[in-house]
Enzyme design. Structure first.
Site, PDB file in Angstrom:
ATOM      1  N   CYS A 146      23.714  36.624  21.035  1.00  0.00           N
ATOM      2  CA  CYS A 146      24.986  35.885  21.179  1.00  0.00           C
ATOM      3  C   CYS A 146      26.069  36.773  21.772  1.00  0.00           C
ATOM      4  O   CYS A 146      26.902  36.311  22.564  1.00  0.00           O
ATOM      5  CB  CYS A 146      25.466  35.369  19.831  1.00  0.00           C
ATOM      6  SG  CYS A 146      24.298  34.297  19.008  1.00  0.00           S
TER       7      CYS A 146
HETATM    8  C1  BEZ Z   1      21.048  36.658  18.276  1.00  0.00           C
HETATM    9  O1  BEZ Z   1      22.004  36.082  18.752  1.00  0.00           O
HETATM   10  O2  BEZ Z   1      20.792  37.796  18.579  1.00  0.00           O
HETATM   11  C2  BEZ Z   1      20.148  35.981  17.280  1.00  0.00           C
HETATM   12  C3  BEZ Z   1      20.655  35.014  16.463  1.00  0.00           C
HETATM   13  C4  BEZ Z   1      19.820  34.411  15.546  1.00  0.00           C
HETATM   14  C5  BEZ Z   1      18.483  34.764  15.483  1.00  0.00           C
HETATM   15  C6  BEZ Z   1      17.988  35.714  16.350  1.00  0.00           C
HETATM   16  C7  BEZ Z   1      18.819  36.337  17.257  1.00  0.00           C
END
Ligand code: BEZ
Length: 210
Positions: A45
């Site tokens: 994200c």
């Molecule tokens: C991420 O944004 O890195 C992420 C969010 C939830 C699960 C796995 C990765």
């Protein structure tokens, strides 16, 4: 209830990093992208929000506003924005909804009932000036989205809203397009006096209209 292409984008009022926003009023007469990400302070994200911030000028050029959402609060979004600026070189320059009560996430069916219900999925909704949904996308949490593809779809949507054409696989703005089957050859002759490449009666390729 899932949201489909052609539905009116559900309206809402939400607290965001840029104050309280009424979605339809905020969209005005232009295009919009609403996208959710699972959670603040997560690695994928972080890269996505930095990328959207870097591409903000490209969205502006297309008269398209962008709004993000996660189920964390505004103070988390603000603290995380500093990390995004530090690691990605761009702080978010668009509103992020703090959807702690999951009101917008539920309205847009962004929480998969069989997945971790504390996180939103990676959803994307493109909304047209008529407030109708033009595209929906859902990505798994482990796969960061390709925002160049979102811009490409906006280019296609904006072109095909104006002209009776469709865009082929992997099309990029400026490349040849397809005359839609509903247009007769008589109509096509009037519109494209220089002709087109008729590969099959149903596959007529023509220069992109201006
Ligand atoms: C991420 O944004 O890195 C992420 C969010 C939830 C699960 C796995 C990765």
């Amino acid at each position: 209830m899932s949201i489909r292409i052609g539905d009116t984008a559900p309206d809402f009022e939400a607290e965001t990093t840029e104050g309280t926003i009424k979605f339809h009023d905020w969209l005005g007469d232009g295009w919009g992208v609403l996208f959710s990400h699972p959670k603040d302070f997560t690695p994928v994200c972080t890269t996505e929000l930095g990328m959207v911030a870097a591409l903000k000028g490209e969205f502006d050029r297309r008269n398209c506003k962008v709004m993000g959402l996660s189920v964390d609060g505004i103070s988390d979004h603000e603290a995380w924005a500093r990390d995004i600026a530090e690691t990605q070189g761009h702080a978010p320059n668009f509103p992020l909804i703090g959807d702690k009560d999951r009101i917008v996430a539920d309205l847009y069916d962004m929480i998969h009932p069989e997945a971790d219900d504390t996180m939103t999925v990676r959803s994307v909704f493109i909304v047209g000036p008529d407030k109708k949904i033009k595209l929906t996308l859902t990505y798994p949490a482990s796969t960061g989205r390709n925002f160049a593809e979102i811009l490409r779809v906006i280019d296609s949507l904006q072109l095909t809203a104006k002209h009776k054409v469709a865009t082929p696989a992997n099309w990029e703005n400026g490349q040849d397009v397809i005359i839609v089957p509903a247009v007769t050859n008589e109509e096509a002759k009037a519109k494209y006096p220089d002709g087109w490449d008729e590969q099959k009666p149903y596959l007529r390729v023509v220069k992109q209209p201006k």
